[in-house]
Structures are given as C-alpha cells and as structure tokens.
Design a protein around this motif. Structure first.
Motif, PDB file in Angstrom:
ATOM      1  N   TYR A  44       0.769  -1.089   0.090  1.00  0.00           N
ATOM      2  CA  TYR A  44      -0.053  -0.097  -0.067  1.00  0.00           C
ATOM      3  C   TYR A  44       0.707   0.993  -0.006  1.00  0.00           C
ATOM      4  O   TYR A  44       0.459   2.400  -0.895  1.00  0.00           O
ATOM      5  N   THR A  47       2.314   2.268  -3.398  1.00  0.00           N
ATOM      6  CA  THR A  47       1.475   2.847  -4.245  1.00  0.00           C
ATOM      7  C   THR A  47       1.341   4.373  -3.945  1.00  0.00           C
ATOM      8  O   THR A  47       1.418   5.157  -5.035  1.00  0.00           O
ATOM      9  N   MET A 278      -3.443  10.816   1.993  1.00  0.00           N
ATOM     10  CA  MET A 278      -3.219   9.497   2.543  1.00  0.00           C
ATOM     11  C   MET A 278      -3.914   9.500   3.992  1.00  0.00           C
ATOM     12  O   MET A 278      -4.746   8.706   4.115  1.00  0.00           O
ATOM     13  N   GLN A 281      -7.985   9.496   3.889  1.00  0.00           N
ATOM     14  CA  GLN A 281      -8.422   8.606   3.290  1.00  0.00           C
ATOM     15  C   GLN A 281      -9.566   8.240   4.109  1.00  0.00           C
ATOM     16  O   GLN A 281     -10.726   7.835   3.774  1.00  0.00           O
TER      17      GLN A 281
ATOM     18  N   MET B   6       9.995  26.235   8.441  1.00  0.00           N
ATOM     19  CA  MET B   6      10.761  25.136   7.923  1.00  0.00           C
ATOM     20  C   MET B   6      10.765  23.935   8.654  1.00  0.00           C
ATOM     21  O   MET B   6      10.583  22.841   8.633  1.00  0.00           O
ATOM     22  N   GLY B   7      10.955  24.323  10.299  1.00  0.00           N
ATOM     23  CA  GLY B   7      10.931  23.359  11.194  1.00  0.00           C
ATOM     24  C   GLY B   7       9.868  22.510  11.259  1.00  0.00           C
ATOM     25  O   GLY B   7       9.460  21.473  11.313  1.00  0.00           O
ATOM     26  N   VAL B   9       7.420  22.657   9.020  1.00  0.00           N
ATOM     27  CA  VAL B   9       7.239  21.669   7.781  1.00  0.00           C
ATOM     28  C   VAL B   9       7.763  20.324   7.998  1.00  0.00           C
ATOM     29  O   VAL B   9       7.248  19.160   7.873  1.00  0.00           O
ATOM     30  N   LEU B  10       8.939  20.253   8.312  1.00  0.00           N
ATOM     31  CA  LEU B  10       9.861  18.850   8.496  1.00  0.00           C
ATOM     32  C   LEU B  10       9.062  18.250   9.692  1.00  0.00           C
ATOM     33  O   LEU B  10       8.916  17.067   9.363  1.00  0.00           O
ATOM     34  N   LEU B  16       3.954  12.709   9.924  1.00  0.00           N
ATOM     35  CA  LEU B  16       2.840  11.788   8.907  1.00  0.00           C
ATOM     36  C   LEU B  16       3.504  10.651   8.656  1.00  0.00           C
ATOM     37  O   LEU B  16       3.046   9.583   8.343  1.00  0.00           O
ATOM     38  N   SER B  19       3.667   8.030  11.377  1.00  0.00           N
ATOM     39  CA  SER B  19       2.158   7.508  11.936  1.00  0.00           C
ATOM     40  C   SER B  19       1.879   6.725  10.807  1.00  0.00           C
ATOM     41  O   SER B  19       1.093   5.480  11.031  1.00  0.00           O
ATOM     42  N   ALA B  20       2.050   7.028   9.363  1.00  0.00           N
ATOM     43  CA  ALA B  20       1.995   5.907   8.216  1.00  0.00           C
ATOM     44  C   ALA B  20       2.485   4.740   8.481  1.00  0.00           C
ATOM     45  O   ALA B  20       2.064   3.593   8.490  1.00  0.00           O
ATOM     46  N   CYS B  21       3.728   4.535   8.978  1.00  0.00           N
ATOM     47  CA  CYS B  21       4.414   3.244   9.261  1.00  0.00           C
ATOM     48  C   CYS B  21       3.957   2.628  10.249  1.00  0.00           C
ATOM     49  O   CYS B  21       3.597   1.556  10.411  1.00  0.00           O
ATOM     50  N   SER B  23       0.795   3.004  11.543  1.00  0.00           N
ATOM     51  CA  SER B  23      -0.635   2.287  11.399  1.00  0.00           C
ATOM     52  C   SER B  23      -0.338   0.916  10.731  1.00  0.00           C
ATOM     53  O   SER B  23      -1.168  -0.017  10.878  1.00  0.00           O
ATOM     54  N   ASP B  24       0.779   1.035   9.837  1.00  0.00           N
ATOM     55  CA  ASP B  24       0.947  -0.366   9.210  1.00  0.00           C
ATOM     56  C   ASP B  24       1.147  -1.307  10.085  1.00  0.00           C
ATOM     57  O   ASP B  24       0.500  -2.372  10.132  1.00  0.00           O
ATOM     58  N   TYR B  82     -13.222   3.183   3.103  1.00  0.00           N
ATOM     59  CA  TYR B  82     -12.479   4.311   2.440  1.00  0.00           C
ATOM     60  C   TYR B  82     -13.036   5.274   1.203  1.00  0.00           C
ATOM     61  O   TYR B  82     -13.850   4.466   0.593  1.00  0.00           O
ATOM     62  N   THR B  93      -5.234   2.424  -5.444  1.00  0.00           N
ATOM     63  CA  THR B  93      -4.350   2.522  -4.282  1.00  0.00           C
ATOM     64  C   THR B  93      -5.184   1.939  -2.979  1.00  0.00           C
ATOM     65  O   THR B  93      -4.551   1.113  -2.008  1.00  0.00           O
ATOM     66  N   LEU B  94      -6.532   2.365  -2.770  1.00  0.00           N
ATOM     67  CA  LEU B  94      -7.019   1.648  -1.699  1.00  0.00           C
ATOM     68  C   LEU B  94      -7.529   0.343  -1.802  1.00  0.00           C
ATOM     69  O   LEU B  94      -7.464  -0.274  -0.720  1.00  0.00           O
ATOM     70  N   LYS B  97      -4.513  -1.026  -0.480  1.00  0.00           N
ATOM     71  CA  LYS B  97      -4.265  -0.795   1.143  1.00  0.00           C
ATOM     72  C   LYS B  97      -5.529  -1.972   1.736  1.00  0.00           C
ATOM     73  O   LYS B  97      -5.032  -2.541   2.812  1.00  0.00           O
ATOM     74  N   GLN B 101      -3.155  -4.569   3.576  1.00  0.00           N
ATOM     75  CA  GLN B 101      -3.105  -3.910   5.121  1.00  0.00           C
ATOM     76  C   GLN B 101      -4.001  -4.423   5.680  1.00  0.00           C
ATOM     77  O   GLN B 101      -3.772  -4.632   6.959  1.00  0.00           O
TER      78      GLN B 101
END
Lengths: 381, 387
Positions: A44, A47, A278, A281, B6-7, B9-10, B16, B19-21, B23-24, B82, B93-94, B97, B101
C-alpha cells in the motif's frame, strides 16, 4: 571582484555542494529500499510512493515552465494524457520492457512536439492569455481522446500491464530532478530565469526570449509525457476524464505550494500533499474540507509557497549545527576553510572577506556600511 | 520566521511518515478471529459522490441486518470504509490497502465502471474478490484476455438494457420506427444506443433518424426540430437525467408526444424537477428495481430503508444492499475463509433472491436477472413491469 565571485569554489565544501543532490537522492533511495525490505513500506505504501514519484516528475517539470520561466500554463494534464495513452497503447500491444521504453519515448516525444507546436504561437502571449491558450490545448487533447476509436472513447484503456515498480519510478523522479536542476544551471536555464525576471531587459542583452520560453515549455512537456506514461503503466487504467482541467490544477497546487521557482519545494510539497491525502482517506466526509483548509492556511502564512523561490540548502539547518559550521556554504567567500577561532568575535569580517581578521572589536562604521549592506540597507556587493 | 516554518514543515512530514508506518505495523496482525472484514472502496467525495454514498448506505443497512441475525459463519461482519475521491488511481491505491494491510476477505465497490476496472488487477494479484453493484460497462468483468477471475457484479450491463428496451418497444409498445437521440460524450449512452439499434432492427423495426448531443448542452431546439420533421413511433433517449429532463421538456413543448424511452440514467428525482410534471407522460425507462414492485422482499426493503434513513431508496441504495447480501451469502457458503474460496462461492451463485431481482452468476461473472421497465405518468412512477 567579479572574477573572484565567478570562480568555481574548490575544496571539500565545494565537493560537498556538487555531490549534495546525488548524495541525498542515493541516500533516500537506500533508506526507502531498507524500509521496503524490512516490510515497513508494504504494497500500500508503495502505491503512495508511486503517486509521490509521478507527482514529483509532474511538479518539477511544471515548475520549470511556470516557476522558472514565468509562463503560467494550465495544460500540463494534456501532455500527461499524451504520454499515458502512448504508453498504454504500446504496452497493451507489446507487454514487455521494450514496449514500455518505446511507449514512454513515443509519448514523451509526441508531447514535446505538441508542446513545440503549441508553444511557438502561444508563448508570444503573456500571463493570463497563455494560461487560457494552454487550457484550451489540454481540452482539445482530452476531447480528441474522447472521440478517437484507438483510444476507446470515454471508456478509456482497460487492462494496461503494470511493468514498473517503485524502483523505476524513483529513478525517473530522481532523473527529472537532476536533469531539470542541471538545465537551470546551464546557459539556457539562466536565460529562462532572466526572461522570467524581466523579458524586455533579457531581450536587450541578447537573450532570445521566445526561444528560451519555447525550450522550457518543450522540456516541461517532455517530462509531462513521461509522467503520464508512468502513471498509465502503474495504475492499470486510464480514461480521458482523468486528464481534465482539475488534474492540471492539482499539479499547479503542488508547484505553488512548494514555491514557484523552487525544485526542492516542489519535491517536498509533492510528498507532503500525498501524505496528507493518504491520512485523510479514512475521513471521507471531511476529507476535502481538511485538504482545502490546509491549503488555505499554508497560503495565508506562506503566500510565496513553502520555499519561495529558494532551494532547500544545508545552510537552512545551520542553527542545528555548532556555531563554527554555521556560515559554511552560506556565501562564496566563506567556503574555503573553516572559520578561524578569532572570527568567533567578528563573523562579519570573515563572512565578507573569507579571511581570518584578527579583529576582536566592533567593525569601524565606514567598513560596516560598505561590507554589510544586508543589515544596513546599502547596495548589494 | 522562515526557520520556524521550515521546522514545522519538517516536523509535520516526519510525523506523517512515522504515523503512516505506525498504522501499518498496528494492523499488520490481520483480521481478527471473531470478525470478518469486508472492505468498502467507494466514491464518497468528488464527481460521483452521490452514487458512492447511496451504495454505502445500502451496504451498511444490509450488514446491520446480517450482524443482528448472527453474522456469517458465526462471525460478525466488520466494514472497513475508504473514500476514493472518484479517482481511479486512488481506487487502485485503496484496493491495495484493503487487501494487503487491512486483510479484508472481499472488497465491495467502487460504484463506477472506470474506478472498478482500476481495482481488478489488484484483486487478481492478491486473490481477493471485488464486487460492484453498479459498474454497468460491458467490458468490466471480461476483457480481451478472457474473464476477470476475481471480479463480479450484481447489476446487468449496458447493452442488456438497450436490448431489453428495444424488445419492450417492439413487442409491448408495438413500435415500428424509432429515433435515437444519444449523448455522444458518454460511453454508456453510445453502448445503449448501439444495442437498442441492433435489437430493434432484428425485431423488424426501423431506425429513421439518429441525433446526438453532448453532456452539458442546454439548448436542444435544433436537434428536436429536426426530429419533429421525421415520422416515428418512439424516441430512444439514452443518457443521464440532467440532459434528458431538458430534452423531454423541450420535446413536449414542441408538440412531440411520442413515447420517450430511456435507461437507468433517468433514475433521479432531478428528472422531475427539470422536465416538470406535465412533460413526464409516456416516458419509459429500464431500471434495476422499482419501488412499485409488490414483491414482499421489495416492500420489506423499502419499509426498512425508510425507517432507517427517512427517505425513499433509489436504485443505488437497492444495489448496494443487494451486493452486501450477495457477498455475505457467498461467504456463508464458502468452504473456508480465504479469497479463493469466496471467489468460488460467488461464481457458483444460483437463484440468489435479491431486491433487484433473483440473480444467478454466469460464466462471465455477470448476473442473469430480470430488468424492470418503469412507466411515468405526470412525473410519478405509474407502471412497472419485470421482463
């Protein structure tokens, strides 16, 4: 003075500067590769990664046209459509790596030719007029695809084989960044920037403005075609509606958000927007509200985009470093060697002469006016 | 200021990504032992959000009923929902997922043919069945390479509607000649027009004229004036309600009172708003289901739907409801809880009693089912016939 400023810097810092971009790209690749191999980045996330890579190709190439050359184009989705259909048709007939290469090349070449043919008459226009002309071009491409038989009309192309993976996409994204960055450092690239800054002044010193704009436009179209081909090959399915006006706007949003005239800005904002999208979603009803809100907030607080027209540089992280490394790479004179200890008390001298001063007191007023105009509002050196 | 931004944004990027990893790894454990996960990949925002939202409402209602009755194979059904923004790439993509996942057993949706097609390769490679209740394009479940192993649908396809309407016109309305006015910008309308034409001619009828418009047009006087000069029994008008409403209104104002025939694109309350009551007489269209149906299943469904959502269900609600029940039925019959077993069960469905008609799945993964022809009188559904 000018000879000294123009001279190519030498030494470890200069090497660092040259190797910085490829180094960062290779390092990013290795990190992603590691994360994929230990399973943190699954199918996922791959993608999402693909979307990011394709958006990077689109955004950097549109930035070349809109950010660096100053030509407001709303037709990028049209070039993308040409590349996507060429690659889709080619790989459906020849589902092999050669079909893919052929499709990408044909698509990119066709997009460039269309870009050239459109560019010659329309790049004489400026600002809003050009935007409308390019918008019209993208609509023509879309309507043609809707009505041709070979493109299968409104139903689109179904069952395009996926011949690429994130490795290939990453390489294409990296190549587009490096090639466009190098183009901008070349004489042609400098010409396009000169045209953006002031077309009449640039023409008066011998820059062929129409040629510079057309060249940038054709290169932008070429990469737009490549991105379309990658998109078709990764996402199995294309249809004409996908390349409408809103797609061009989506790409423009990435560019404006990152900063018009900042390649690293385009890259960062492509990544950021993909991640935001993402995360949203799962919140279907509020998704576009949040997305819109984030765009509004960024534009309110950073109207020039995340990076304005500057690039992401090591110097921006200077405040994370110990004091003595902070000025490294900030201006040309300072890159020769590390600051001498004495300059801790007189950095102004070191910064503008590049030599250890031995001065331990405040600078004399006259010297200060001459050498630190940024603070005092005098002429730039 | 610049540095702070800048800080920020980083920091945002890093958060993000992490947190993406996170949730995986969190959901990597797979579907729980006591629930069965079904993924919903629907257009909840974007151009065709009304289709997606209606379908999801229908599906939720069906799943609530199934869970209240004890679930399937003794387990409760858990929906993972979703939003694909009405974009095919997002749908791909979904689907990835949901399958890799969230480890769902089957995916329902998307509602439109294009987005649904974009998820089929993902389904085939992950061996998870995808089922759509409203992807009506002819080439959805079968392409040049044969039938799509893991794709199913519960609605009939476009050419079937054209064929059915042509038969209805020739046999029930006793029409000998017809004019076709089609939406040239939509594949849906083109497919319908083609199927209607060939069947109508096979039945001994004659197509005396063909006119075209483009979605978004608002003035149809030129087209209709040409039509008025022809001699015909019926007008076939494949297209969506936005234009159809205006065309019917203009045609009646010009004095064309021949029956107007259409397809499921007419099924919207906006048709009445656009055309007005007076114009909507002698209008017939094919549809998946009719609220006039006296079948106890349908009556029960409409009653329950009104109680739950407080509105009259439309075809998307009914199709969503049916699709969820259809998938649950297959899971119940599956020998084990794997995508492959559910696929086999889906493919062997025979005489499944759905609200939109009893259906069996044929070798091309299309349903064999009845079609309803609805007749309008003063803007309201007055007759409905299953054929």
């Amino acid at each position: 003075m000018s000879a000294q400023l123009e001279a190519r810097p030498r030494g470890p810092v200069a090497l660092l500067r040259t190797a910085l971009l490829p180094g960062v790209l290779v390092a990013t690749y290795l990190v992603v590769f590691f994360l994929v191999s230990i399973g943190v980045i699954g199918d996922y996330q791959q993608t999402i990664l693909a979307t990011i890579c394709i958006n990077i190709v689109l955004a950097t190439s549109l930035n070349l046209v809109t950010g660096f050359t100053g030509q407001f184009s709303l037709g990028h989705a049209g070039f993308m459509a040409i590349g996507a259909y060429a690659t889709g048709l080619m790989t459906m007939r020849y589902p092999s790596i050669w079909g893919l290469v052929g499709g990408l090349l044909v698509g990119a070449a066709l997009a460039s030719v269309v870009g050239f043919l459109i560019g010659i008459p329309t790049l004489r226009l400026r600002g809003d007029y050009l935007a409308i002309a390019t918008l019209g071009m993208a609509e023509i491409i879309r309507v043609l695809l809707l009505n041709f038989d070979f493109s299968n009309g409104a139903a689109g192309l179904n069952g395009i084989p996926r011949l690429i993976n994130w490795h290939i996409l990453f390489i294409f994204a990296a190549c587009s960044i490096v090639l466009i960055a190098n183009f901008l450092r070349s004489v042609h690239g400098r010409n396009t920037i000169a045209v953006r800054e002031d077309e009449i002044a640039a023409s008066s010193i011998g820059v062929n403005a129409l040629w510079a704009k057309t060249l940038a436009f054709v290169i932008g179209a070429f990469f737009g075609g490549i991105a379309g081909g990658l998109y078709a090959s990764y996402f199995y399915f294309i249809k004409p509606d996908m390349f409408g006006f809103l797609k061009s706007i989506d790409i423009l949003i990435i560019v404006v958000l990152g900063g018009l005239g900042s390649l690293s800005g385009s890259v960062i904002s492509a990544i950021l927007l993909a991640l935001i999208s993402m995360k949203l979603q799962e919140y279907a009803e509020l998704r576009m509200v949040f997305y819109g809100l984030i765009l509004v907030l960024i534009m309110l607080f950073r109207p020039q985009g995340l990076f304005g027209d500057g690039e992401l540089k090591p110097a921006m992280f200077g405040y994370l470093l110990p004091w003595r490394y902070r000025y490294v790479g900030r201006s040309k004179g300072t890159t020769r060697r590390w600051p001498a200890k004495l300059d801790r008390v007189a950095p102004w001298h070191y910064q503008y002469t590049g030599k250890p001063s031995g001065i331990t007191k405040e600078p004399p007023a006259a010297f200060d006016r001459l050498t630190s105009p940024r603070k005092r509002g005098g002429p730039k050196p | 200021m610049k540095r702070t931004i800048m800080g920020l944004v980083l920091a945002a990027t890093v958060t993000l990504t992490l947190s993406a990893c996170g949730s995986d790894s969190g959901s990597g454990g797979g579907s729980g032992a006591d629930t069965i996960k079904i993924g919903l990949n629907y257009e909840l925002s974007g151009a065709v959000a009304t289709y997606g939202q209606a379908s999801v409402d229908g599906i939720k209602m069906a799943v609530d009923e199934i869970n209240a009755a004890g679930g399937v194979q003794g387990k409760q059904i858990e929906l993972v929902i979703y939003d694909n923004k009405s974009e095919p790439a997002e749908a791909t993509t979904l689907a990835t997922k949901l399958m890799t996942q969230d480890n769902v057993l089957a995916v329902i949706g998307p509602a439109t043919s294009g987005s649904f097609k974009a998820t089929i390769p993902v389904a085939n490679s992950n061996k998870v069945p995808v089922v759509s209740g409203s992807a009506t394009a002819d080439d959805v479940t079968v392409d040049a390479n044969g039938v799509q192993e893991f794709a199913f649908r519960t609605c009939f396809n476009d050419s079937f509607q054209g064929t059915a309407m042509a038969n209805y016109a020739a046999k029930t309305l006793d029409a000998k000649s017809a004019v076709i006015v089609k939406d040239n910008s939509s594949d849906y309308a083109k497919g319908l027009a083609e199927a209607f034409k060939s069947t109508f001619e096979d039945n001994g009828g004659q197509i005396v004229g063909e006119e075209a418009y483009v979605a978004g047009d608002t003035d149809f006087n030129a087209v209709l004036t040409r039509v008025k000069g022809l001699n015909f029994d019926v007008i076939y008008l494949p297209g969506y309600y936005q234009e159809a409403g205006l065309i019917i209104k203009a045609a009646r104002e010009l004095g064309i009172d021949a029956p107007v025939l259409g397809a499921d694109g007419f099924d919207s309350p906006d048709l009445l708003n656009l055309a007005g009551e007076a114009a909507l007489n002698d209008v017939f269209f094919t549809n998946h289901y009719s609220s006039l149906d006296q079948d106890p299943k349908v009556v029960q469904f409409i009653e329950d739907f009104k109680a739950k959502y407080g509105e009259e269900p439309n075809a998307f609600h009914a199709l969503g409801y049916d699709t969820a029940k259809f998938v649950a039925d297959a899971i119940e019959r599956a020998e084990e809880l794997t995508g492959q077993a559910v696929r086999d069960a889906l493919a062997s469905t025979v005489d499944f009693p759905a609200v939109t008609g009893t259906l069996s799945i044929d070798e091309n993964h299309n349903p064999v089912k009845d079609i309803v022809v609805i007749g309008l009188k003063d803007g309201v559904q007055a007759t409905s016939e299953r054929i």
